[in-house]
Design a protein around this motif. Structure first.
Motif, PDB file in Angstrom:
ATOM      1  N   ALA A 138       0.824  -1.215   0.000  1.00  0.00           N
ATOM      2  CA  ALA A 138       0.000   0.000   0.000  1.00  0.00           C
ATOM      3  C   ALA A 138       0.857   1.264   0.000  1.00  0.00           C
ATOM      4  N   GLY A 139       2.103   1.141   0.463  1.00  0.00           N
ATOM      5  CA  GLY A 139       2.991   2.298   0.428  1.00  0.00           C
ATOM      6  C   GLY A 139       3.670   2.665   1.733  1.00  0.00           C
ATOM      7  N   SER A 140       3.353   1.956   2.839  1.00  0.00           N
ATOM      8  CA  SER A 140       3.986   2.287   4.116  1.00  0.00           C
ATOM      9  C   SER A 140       3.877   1.121   5.095  1.00  0.00           C
ATOM     10  N   SER A 141       5.012   0.767   5.701  1.00  0.00           N
ATOM     11  CA  SER A 141       5.009  -0.290   6.716  1.00  0.00           C
ATOM     12  C   SER A 141       4.141   0.089   7.917  1.00  0.00           C
ATOM     13  N   LYS A 142       3.910   1.378   8.105  1.00  0.00           N
ATOM     14  CA  LYS A 142       3.117   1.843   9.245  1.00  0.00           C
ATOM     15  C   LYS A 142       1.621   1.602   9.073  1.00  0.00           C
ATOM     16  N   ALA A 143       1.204   1.112   7.904  1.00  0.00           N
ATOM     17  CA  ALA A 143      -0.220   0.907   7.642  1.00  0.00           C
ATOM     18  C   ALA A 143      -0.704  -0.513   7.959  1.00  0.00           C
ATOM     19  N   SER A 144       0.124  -1.314   8.627  1.00  0.00           N
ATOM     20  CA  SER A 144      -0.295  -2.677   9.004  1.00  0.00           C
ATOM     21  C   SER A 144      -1.569  -2.658   9.837  1.00  0.00           C
ATOM     22  N   ASN A 145      -1.676  -1.663  10.711  1.00  0.00           N
ATOM     23  CA  ASN A 145      -2.866  -1.560  11.562  1.00  0.00           C
ATOM     24  C   ASN A 145      -4.134  -1.416  10.719  1.00  0.00           C
ATOM     25  N   ILE A 146      -4.052  -0.643   9.654  1.00  0.00           N
ATOM     26  CA  ILE A 146      -5.233  -0.418   8.815  1.00  0.00           C
ATOM     27  C   ILE A 146      -5.511  -1.638   7.936  1.00  0.00           C
ATOM     28  N   VAL A 172      -7.765   9.907   9.894  1.00  0.00           N
ATOM     29  CA  VAL A 172      -6.414   9.929   9.324  1.00  0.00           C
ATOM     30  C   VAL A 172      -6.135  11.298   8.709  1.00  0.00           C
ATOM     31  N   LYS A 173      -4.934  11.800   8.915  1.00  0.00           N
ATOM     32  CA  LYS A 173      -4.543  13.076   8.315  1.00  0.00           C
ATOM     33  C   LYS A 173      -4.587  12.952   6.789  1.00  0.00           C
ATOM     34  N   PRO A 174      -5.016  14.019   6.106  1.00  0.00           N
ATOM     35  CA  PRO A 174      -5.189  13.969   4.645  1.00  0.00           C
ATOM     36  C   PRO A 174      -3.968  13.455   3.883  1.00  0.00           C
ATOM     37  N   GLN A 175      -2.760  13.805   4.327  1.00  0.00           N
ATOM     38  CA  GLN A 175      -1.575  13.389   3.582  1.00  0.00           C
ATOM     39  C   GLN A 175      -1.319  11.880   3.652  1.00  0.00           C
ATOM     40  N   PHE A 176      -1.962  11.179   4.601  1.00  0.00           N
ATOM     41  CA  PHE A 176      -1.783   9.734   4.735  1.00  0.00           C
ATOM     42  C   PHE A 176      -3.016   8.946   4.312  1.00  0.00           C
ATOM     43  N   LEU A 177      -4.044   9.639   3.856  1.00  0.00           N
ATOM     44  CA  LEU A 177      -5.327   8.995   3.585  1.00  0.00           C
ATOM     45  C   LEU A 177      -5.256   7.977   2.442  1.00  0.00           C
ATOM     46  N   GLU A 178      -4.620   8.305   1.340  1.00  0.00           N
ATOM     47  CA  GLU A 178      -4.601   7.381   0.199  1.00  0.00           C
ATOM     48  C   GLU A 178      -3.885   6.081   0.526  1.00  0.00           C
ATOM     49  N   ILE A 179      -2.752   6.172   1.220  1.00  0.00           N
ATOM     50  CA  ILE A 179      -2.029   4.952   1.621  1.00  0.00           C
ATOM     51  C   ILE A 179      -2.916   4.108   2.523  1.00  0.00           C
ATOM     52  N   ASN A 180      -3.598   4.753   3.459  1.00  0.00           N
ATOM     53  CA  ASN A 180      -4.452   4.017   4.388  1.00  0.00           C
ATOM     54  C   ASN A 180      -5.669   3.417   3.694  1.00  0.00           C
ATOM     55  N   LYS A 181      -6.220   4.096   2.714  1.00  0.00           N
ATOM     56  CA  LYS A 181      -7.333   3.523   1.938  1.00  0.00           C
ATOM     57  C   LYS A 181      -6.866   2.284   1.177  1.00  0.00           C
ATOM     58  N   LYS A 182      -5.661   2.353   0.598  1.00  0.00           N
ATOM     59  CA  LYS A 182      -5.103   1.187  -0.101  1.00  0.00           C
ATOM     60  C   LYS A 182      -4.885   0.033   0.875  1.00  0.00           C
ATOM     61  N   ALA A 183      -4.326   0.345   2.032  1.00  0.00           N
ATOM     62  CA  ALA A 183      -4.074  -0.676   3.059  1.00  0.00           C
ATOM     63  C   ALA A 183      -5.385  -1.332   3.505  1.00  0.00           C
ATOM     64  N   PHE A 184      -6.400  -0.527   3.700  1.00  0.00           N
ATOM     65  CA  PHE A 184      -7.705  -1.038   4.116  1.00  0.00           C
ATOM     66  C   PHE A 184      -8.252  -1.992   3.046  1.00  0.00           C
TER      67      PHE A 184
END
Length: 190
Positions: A138-146, A172-184
């Protein structure tokens, strides 16, 4: 009826955001919700557990042993550590990632083997996935939670994917939203 969810992991893995997301989506759907304080060391490396209880009427945020409907675990050993809290027929959603606790790092202990197999042998419904690899995709190791929250969302059919995405936008802050949507989406298997 009350549903009990435990979110467990190691400090720094994003359990606070995960519990905030779950609480937000439930409040948006007009459930009564209680979210506990985080127990353990919320600093990187310490064990962390959050209780989320929701339903028509919820009086306490605490989940007793044998009462968790779901355990969402960001790390394998943390899932094993809290198995006694899972009710008979409950489900464990577990990230296959292994983070060595301090006794393992110092050589005083070894990381236990075959934990996911042992959880399955206990009779629990175990849904294991490599959330870290999906988060990286998704673009970030920090998105495992999502990723894990995406997987959890497939178990709770009363809440639509659109409802989850709306709550994600609120948390989620706007700048991280797309990565988190992909992770979800990857967590949901999409």
């Amino acid at each position: 009826m009350v549903t009990n969810v435990m979110i467990v992991g190691v400090g720094g893995q994003g359990s606070l955001l995960a519990s905030k997301l779950l609480g937000r989506v439930l409040l948006n759907k007009n459930y009564k919700v209680k979210v506990s304080e985080v127990h353990g060391m919320s600093q990187r490396g310490g064990s962390v557990v959050t209780y989320v209880r929701f339903g028509d009427e919820v009086f306490s945020p605490v989940i007793d042993k044998g009462q968790a409907d779901y355990i969402i675990s960001f790390e394998t050993l943390e899932a094993a550590r809290y198995m006694e809290n899972l009710k008979l027929g409950g489900t464990v959603i577990v990230n296959e990632q292994q983070i060595d606790p301090m006794p393992v790092i110092t050589g005083a202990a070894e990381y236990p083997e075959n934990l996911i197999g042992k959880m399955k042998e206990s009779g629990a419904n175990v849904d294991s996935l490599d959330a870290l690899s999906l988060a990286l995709k998704a673009g970030s190791s920090k998105a495992s939670n999502i990723v894990l929250m995406g997987r959890f969302s497939t178990y709770y059919k009363d809440i639509s994917e659109e409802d989850w995405l709306k709550a994600l936008e609120q948390c989620v802050k706007p700048q991280f939203l797309e990565i988190n949507k992909k992770a979800f989406a990857l967590g949901r298997g999409e």
